[in-house]
Design an enzyme around this catalytic site. Sequence first.
Site, PDB file in Angstrom:
ATOM      1  CE  LYS A  10       0.837   1.259   4.471  1.00 13.35           C
ATOM      2  NZ  LYS A  10       1.694   2.423   4.775  1.00 13.35           N
ATOM      3  N   GLY A 100       4.251  -4.086   3.894  1.00 13.26           N
ATOM      4  CA  GLY A 100       4.579  -5.418   3.368  1.00 13.26           C
ATOM      5  C   GLY A 100       4.241  -6.541   4.340  1.00 13.26           C
ATOM      6  CG  ASP A 135      -0.895  -1.399   8.006  1.00  9.52           C
ATOM      7  OD1 ASP A 135      -0.756  -2.448   8.664  1.00  9.52           O
ATOM      8  OD2 ASP A 135       0.057  -0.763   7.522  1.00  9.52           O
TER       9      ASP A 135
HETATM   10  O1  C5P Z   1      -0.121  -1.784  14.234  1.00  9.66           O
HETATM   11  P1  C5P Z   1       1.319  -1.996  13.946  1.00  9.66           P
HETATM   12  O2  C5P Z   1       1.868  -3.224  14.602  1.00  9.66           O
HETATM   13  O3  C5P Z   1       1.661  -1.879  12.519  1.00  9.66           O
HETATM   14  O4  C5P Z   1       2.053  -0.762  14.664  1.00  9.66           O
HETATM   15  C1  C5P Z   1       3.412  -0.789  15.016  1.00  9.66           C
HETATM   16  C2  C5P Z   1       3.665   0.270  16.087  1.00  9.66           C
HETATM   17  O5  C5P Z   1       3.425   1.575  15.567  1.00  9.66           O
HETATM   18  C3  C5P Z   1       2.778   0.180  17.319  1.00  9.66           C
HETATM   19  O6  C5P Z   1       3.338  -0.655  18.282  1.00  9.66           O
HETATM   20  C4  C5P Z   1       2.731   1.624  17.819  1.00  9.66           C
HETATM   21  O7  C5P Z   1       3.903   1.915  18.543  1.00  9.66           O
HETATM   22  C5  C5P Z   1       2.797   2.405  16.530  1.00  9.66           C
HETATM   23  N1  C5P Z   1       1.474   2.819  16.034  1.00  9.66           N
HETATM   24  C6  C5P Z   1       0.849   3.920  16.587  1.00  9.66           C
HETATM   25  N2  C5P Z   1      -0.368   4.326  16.104  1.00  9.66           N
HETATM   26  C7  C5P Z   1      -0.956   3.668  15.078  1.00  9.66           C
HETATM   27  C8  C5P Z   1      -0.339   2.532  14.476  1.00  9.66           C
HETATM   28  C9  C5P Z   1       0.880   2.143  14.993  1.00  9.66           C
HETATM   29  O8  C5P Z   1       1.378   4.547  17.498  1.00  9.66           O
HETATM   30  N3  C5P Z   1      -2.137   4.098  14.618  1.00  9.66           N
END
Ligand code: C5P
Length: 292
Positions: A10, A100, A135
């Site tokens: 994306k 990815g 995502d």
């Molecule tokens: O959701 P994902 O595992 O991809 O997110 C990785 C990290 O990015 C989370 O642990 C958090 O620290 C941060 N994050 C955030 N706010 C979001 C998405 C992710 O702070 N909306």
Amino acid sequence: MTVIEKAYAKINYYLEISGRRADGYHELETVMQTVSLADTLTVTRVAGEGITLETGAALPADDKNLVVRAANAYFAASGAPFGCHAVLEKRIPIEAGLGGGSADAAAMLRALNRLDKGRFSAAELAEIAVKIGADVPFLIVGGTALCRGVGEVMTPIESTLHAPIVVAKMGEGVSTPAAFGALDSHFDNFIDFRSDHTPVPLLAGLQAGDGEAVAASIFNRFEAVVADARPAVGALLDFLCRAGALAAAMSGSGPSVFGIFRDAAAAEAATAALSAMGADAFACTPTEAISL
Ligand code: C5P
């Protein structure tokens, strides 16, 4: 039985942060688009229970890999685990802001649901997906969507923009938590960002297929903090614009960038030149939502 799923990367046409929640996650407003740059996940149902994963690339094959976490979450939700062997062919650069790992997890959930005769509805799969990453719900269906909350509250957008898109990445990856941390230090709790951030002209441009209108509205709040630390980001953005992109921006938490082009020949030429400069570069096109 074997199923093959493409895991589409994306890009973010728009990404604004609207606040920080008590749990440390960030509320955001983003317009995401899947593109034809993709990994391939081949999943075969085998005897026994649980997943084994084979990755050609230097990637973990245990539960550090989101594909394995996705399978475990799927089986926990179904309560009826079966055996499966997954082979992941990577093309999407990692830690690049292209989703990815999340795309691979989403592909795994689609594959298991197919092998499981469609046990879950799209909404149920999205509920499993959000536990794996913010995502992942979007990447189950892909296409174009306005996403709010931490990324999981989705409104599909009927985009008619089919412009060629060049995605490029140079240098080391960026850790998403580190990029959010850099935003926190830079923007003092986002007090300035409390109002409505819906990018209305961008959404209208996508619906009308108007590349110029889209180009005028693309934006990524992370660019301000990541580009400082990564001179390659600014260099690639400049290069894309000089090579004929209507506009260019960083994707997600970077360091990948993308440019929206008017014609495919210019996009191909820019991709070849970027590859010659040592970047990972891909000429792609937007992809449509998958119907489950
Ligand atoms: O959701 P994902 O595992 O991809 O997110 C990785 C990290 O990015 C989370 O642990 C958090 O620290 C941060 N994050 C955030 N706010 C979001 C998405 C992710 O702070 N909306």
